[in-house]
Design an enzyme around this catalytic site. Structure first.
Site, short mmCIF file in Angstrom:
data_model
loop_
_atom_site.label_atom_id
_atom_site.label_comp_id
_atom_site.label_asym_id
_atom_site.label_seq_id
_atom_site.Cartn_x
_atom_site.Cartn_y
_atom_site.Cartn_z
N LYS A 100 0.84 -1.19 0.00
CA LYS A 100 0.00 0.00 0.00
C LYS A 100 0.88 1.25 0.00
O LYS A 100 1.94 1.28 0.66
CB LYS A 100 -0.89 -0.05 1.24
CG LYS A 100 -1.94 1.05 1.37
CD LYS A 100 -2.76 0.80 2.64
CE LYS A 100 -3.84 1.83 2.86
NZ LYS A 100 -4.62 1.53 4.10
N SER A 175 -9.40 1.54 3.63
CA SER A 175 -8.62 2.37 2.72
C SER A 175 -7.65 1.58 1.84
O SER A 175 -7.09 2.13 0.88
CB SER A 175 -7.83 3.42 3.51
OG SER A 175 -6.90 2.81 4.39
N SER A 199 -9.59 -0.91 7.48
CA SER A 199 -8.94 -0.69 6.19
C SER A 199 -8.24 -1.90 5.60
O SER A 199 -7.88 -1.89 4.43
CB SER A 199 -7.96 0.48 6.29
OG SER A 199 -8.66 1.69 6.48
#
Length: 609
Positions: A100, A175, A199
């Site tokens: 990420k 997220s 997330s």
């Protein structure tokens, strides 16, 4: 290994490298193929790069990846040479992964999805990135995320909206939605996410993946752009529990720079892979946490799937008991600390990275360097009084009380875990708000929670079921997920991201004086057609669902007027795509001769039976 033997070994690997299929391949599959000389790390990386080009940049255009590592092929080649000369470092040697883009990487930009950090390259890797590299993993690239990890639909000012590979009209969760979409679409073997409140688990749920929010302190958050240091954790998302275990074993550990990882004397860290061989749900006592199920009309399709998953737990030998716990929602309310910690924590991160293009949270907000979807959220955080506020002290007290409440419940009921839906609602359509998150319980207690595939809604969208347990019961949760997937096999790849090369299907159907030519692109579910009719009194042309010879409803009206030749395209849903392939969609031509009647042309492609 002598240099001549090494060259022969690498040559033989190169001959067979392209025969290995990476779509849905596990880490163990890839490791075994490399050990047997059927592929190489370099070939695996190239295969994933080909898929990224086919599905992230073309086809459904998922927009899951932000940055590709320009050195990935070189890194993989070096690991191939090392394997040949010294043997593999371990289960991740040569395995392509993504991280990420809020994880620091010293060789690629780290943006956290915001235009405020475009071009920022940190001086050092995040702790978990370093651990991955030390284990021999190849970082293929970095994934998109909800800007500053501040939401669950994965949109941001730097790279826009990521799409859900199961239905690109919907969001991929967040997220860590870029990681979720990428791993679901087999753009890498596994990927890293972060979880401040859902997330990791939300994108796991809506992308048919397994994701663990680990016990706070099990893995380091050093080098992850913070949202709330108290609640932040980092960890992997994967297509299977075994893949998850392999990455967890490689990335957890004590970090001198993260005080939360300094465990109490006598507290050991879980060993994930070791927990799998004897994994079983038999004898497990699981509490059905009723307040987190919801009763809204928009919740029912998902709740039905989760209730069915609980029955599957029971079939596998678990005991499941209802836990009403009416006081839970009040206990959760006000226990989050994201709004009070975010500004200070981001400021501290920026101060430690002097080469960042911005220097404070306030600067980001005042200069408007964020997506409009975050305006209210960021303004609230900017105006927060932070850790000095009474609100913050109340939240800390509520968190401590909530921990004790859950521990008492589990002790009194002799429970091994609590179960509830990861997300009570389907992933929302792009630009719509996402409701139904149950993320707060794990985030506020610091206890581990795992989301795993539970099945699909009636319109083909993945659903996740979540289990939560006591601190450092992480390996037990992963073992439960492993046992559950071995009996249910709910993991199913997105139809829009098949194995390469993509096969564009073309076929024809004829009936009386009407003929039709069809072309289907599976990456975008688009059915193109050209229909030619003789001089017949046509009233309409439409596509219908049919079942066992019975008439079904229209799903698309192609024409409601006479025509000689008609051309166009329709986008099918995944369930209707499946109906077409099985012969349950028909093209219906409505004629008037002399009374209205229908001609039916099967939409089933030739050879798809």
């Amino acid at each position: 290994m002598k240099s001549g033997s090494l060259l022969v070994f690498l040559f033989l690997q190169a001959i067979h490298a392209q025969s290995f299929e990476v779509a849905e391949a596990s880490i163990a599959d890839e490791q075994r193929a490399m050990a047997q000389g059927r592929t190489t790390s370099k070939a695996l990386v190239q295969a994933y790069l080909d898929r990224i080009q086919a599905f992230d940049q073309r086809g459904p255009r998922l927009n899951a990846l932000i940055t590709l590592n320009p050195n990935a092929l070189r890194d993989a080649e070096a690991l191939d040479r090392e394997r040949a000369s010294k043997g593999p470092r371990g289960p991740l040697h040569g395995i392509p992964v993504i991280v990420k883009d809020n994880y620091n990487t010293a060789d690629m930009q780290t943006t956290a999805g915001t235009m405020a950090l475009l071009g920022f390259v940190p001086k050092t890797d995040a702790f978990q990135v370093r651990k991955l590299r030390e284990a021999g993993a190849v970082i293929v690239g970095k994934s998109n995320l909800h800007e500053l990890a501040s939401g669950i639909t994965t949109v941001g000012s730097a790279f826009g909206q990521t799409l859900n590979p199961y239905d690109p009209s919907r969001n991929p969760g967040g997220s860590s939605g870029g990681t979720g979409a990428a791993i679901a679409a087999s753009l890498a073997a596994a990927g890293m996410g972060s979880d401040t409140c859902g997330s990791i688990r939300v994108p796991s749920s809506v992308n048919n993946l397994v994701g663990l929010r680990p016990t706070k302190g099990l893995s380091s958050i050093t080098g992850i752009v913070p949202l709330s240091v108290t609640q932040d954790v980092g960890g992997p998302l994967a297509r299977s529990a075994a893949d998850l275990a392999a990455v967890l074993d490689a990335t957890i550990g004590e970090d001198v720079d993260d005080p939360a990882t300094h465990l109490a004397p006598g507290q050991s860290r879980p060993k994930f892979a070791e927990a799998l061989p004897n994994a079983s749900l038999r004898g497990a006592r699981i509490g059905i946490l009723e307040p987190l199920f919801g009763d809204g009309s928009d919740d029912q399709d998902v709740i039905r799937v989760v209730r069915a998953a609980i029955e599957e737990f029971k079939t596998a030998g678990a005991t499941a008991i209802s836990v009403p716990m009416p006081e839970l929602n009040a206990a959760l309310d006000g226990s989050a600390v994201i709004n009070t910690e975010s500004k200070e924590d981001i400021d501290r991160y920026l101060a430690a990275n002097a080469n960042a293009p911005v220097h404070s949270f306030e600067e980001i907000v005042k200069l408007g360097l964020f997506h409009s979807a975050l305006q209210q959220t960021l303004t609230t955080r900017l105006n927060s009084k932070g850790r000095s506020s009474r609100e913050y002290q109340i939240a800390l007290a509520k968190r401590a009380a909530l921990q004790q409440m859950i521990l008492r419940l589990m002790e009194d009921q002799k429970l091994d875990a609590l179960v509830y839906p990861t997300l009570r609602r389907k992933p929302a359509r792009i630009n719509d708000p996402q409701g139904g998150s149950t993320c707060q319980l794990s985030a506020s207690t610091g206890f581990p929670a795992i989301s795993m595939p539970a099945g699909f809604t009636s319109d083909g969208l993945p659903v996740g079921v979540e289990l939560l347990s006591r601190a450092f019961d992480d390996a037990k949760l992963v073992s439960y997920a492993y046992a559950y997937e071995q009996t249910t096999h709910h993991r199913r790849a997105p139809a829009r991201t098949p194995a390469l090369p993509v096969r564009i299907i073309t076929w024809e159907s004829k009936s009386e004086s009407v003929s039709a030519h069809f072309t289907f692109d599976p990456t975008i579910n688009q059915l193109a057609y050209q229909i030619t009719a003789a001089d017949l009194p046509i009233l309409a042309a439409s596509i219908h669902r049919e079942a066992k010879g019975e008439n079904g409803p229209a799903i698309a009206v192609l024409a409601n007027h006479p025509f000689q030749t008609l051309a166009g395209a329709e986008t099918l849903t995944d369930p209707d795509r499946a109906r077409m392939m099985s012969g349950s969609l028909d093209l219906r031509i409505t004629l008037r001769s002399p009374t209205p009647r229908d001609l039916r042309l099967s939409l089933q492609p030739a050879g798809s039976q």
